[in-house]
Scaffold this motif. Sequence first.
Motif, PDB file in Angstrom:
ATOM      1  N   ILE A 179       9.292   6.781  -6.815  1.00 42.13           N
ATOM      2  CA  ILE A 179       8.437   6.145  -5.810  1.00 42.13           C
ATOM      3  C   ILE A 179       9.339   5.821  -4.623  1.00 42.13           C
ATOM      4  O   ILE A 179      10.152   4.894  -4.684  1.00 42.13           O
ATOM      5  N   PRO A 181       8.588   1.763  -2.533  1.00 39.64           N
ATOM      6  CA  PRO A 181       8.005   0.833  -3.505  1.00 39.64           C
ATOM      7  C   PRO A 181       7.517  -0.488  -2.925  1.00 39.64           C
ATOM      8  O   PRO A 181       6.716  -1.176  -3.547  1.00 39.64           O
ATOM      9  N   LEU A 213       6.011  -5.789  -4.228  1.00 39.16           N
ATOM     10  CA  LEU A 213       5.964  -4.353  -4.516  1.00 39.16           C
ATOM     11  C   LEU A 213       4.527  -3.851  -4.483  1.00 39.16           C
ATOM     12  O   LEU A 213       3.580  -4.622  -4.696  1.00 39.16           O
ATOM     13  N   GLU A 230       1.766   0.422  -7.983  1.00 36.44           N
ATOM     14  CA  GLU A 230       2.376   1.490  -8.787  1.00 36.44           C
ATOM     15  C   GLU A 230       3.823   1.152  -9.130  1.00 36.44           C
ATOM     16  O   GLU A 230       4.259   1.328 -10.273  1.00 36.44           O
ATOM     17  N   ALA A 231       4.551   0.642  -8.162  1.00 36.57           N
ATOM     18  CA  ALA A 231       5.955   0.288  -8.398  1.00 36.57           C
ATOM     19  C   ALA A 231       6.056  -0.889  -9.367  1.00 36.57           C
ATOM     20  O   ALA A 231       6.905  -0.891 -10.270  1.00 36.57           O
ATOM     21  N   THR A 259       5.225   0.311 -12.926  1.00 37.22           N
ATOM     22  CA  THR A 259       6.307   1.162 -13.420  1.00 37.22           C
ATOM     23  C   THR A 259       7.494   0.330 -13.870  1.00 37.22           C
ATOM     24  O   THR A 259       8.068   0.546 -14.945  1.00 37.22           O
ATOM     25  N   LEU A 317      13.773   3.705  -9.257  1.00 33.67           N
ATOM     26  CA  LEU A 317      12.879   2.839  -8.492  1.00 33.67           C
ATOM     27  C   LEU A 317      13.632   1.626  -7.940  1.00 33.67           C
ATOM     28  O   LEU A 317      13.400   1.200  -6.805  1.00 33.67           O
ATOM     29  N   ILE A 365      14.047   0.436  -4.042  1.00 31.32           N
ATOM     30  CA  ILE A 365      13.728  -0.888  -3.515  1.00 31.32           C
ATOM     31  C   ILE A 365      14.823  -1.334  -2.555  1.00 31.32           C
ATOM     32  O   ILE A 365      14.557  -1.848  -1.460  1.00 31.32           O
TER      33      ILE A 365
END
Length: 230
Positions: free
Chosen positions: A11, A14, A42, A45-46, A49, A82, A86
């Motif tokens: 992603i 994020p 976030l 989705e992030a 996850t 991920l 970030i």
Amino acid sequence: VVYISDYKKIINEPLNKENEYNILEKKYLESRESIIVIDDFLNKEALDTLWNYCLESTIWFDSKENGGYLGAYMTDGFHHPLLINIVKNLTEKMPRIFDSKKLTQMWALKYKSDGQGTRLHADDALININFWITPDSAKNDKNNNSGIIIYDKPVPKNWNFEEYNQSDIKIKNYLKKSESRKIEIPYKQNRAVIFDSKFIHQSQKIDFKKGYVNQRINITMLFDRLIRTF
């Protein structure tokens, strides 16, 4: 590391795009306390996850018996792509805060359902970002607890790491003498707190429901000065 969660989709962005990062950056830079709170940190989705990654991966090697929690560190498997994105996204969105800094350490902590949590300490860095990923429905008490307490005075510059990270009595005495202000920020899923790493901080009292999926999980990233060699 026996198992790493299958939630490995990359992603690239994020962070929640709805947040006004230029305003948040300005607020942090102009804040007397050097503390800001970002809700909905976030995108969904992030967040999902990362939560599944922390639930399923066998990366929890550090046991903090006194505080009742486990630790997973960047050097021992806690480095999902991920998480790195970030950091990259933060640098893009808030360059005046993060562009001249580098990620020096990163960890996640997973707590038992009740207890005192992380004791008084400060961290060896310039900036600390702390965010929570367990759903709010896991909290037992809906009151303003289970978050973080930050004192708005940095530890003295002449203190070494052991003094500001290991010595509770010395820290308590310093807080009394310095007349620092206590800032309490309650727990909320997907809430991030950015603050000066040298500020003394600790957990609020933890009060979550029993059960593995209800355990409070927070993620911490430390940023320090980037030393350029050219």
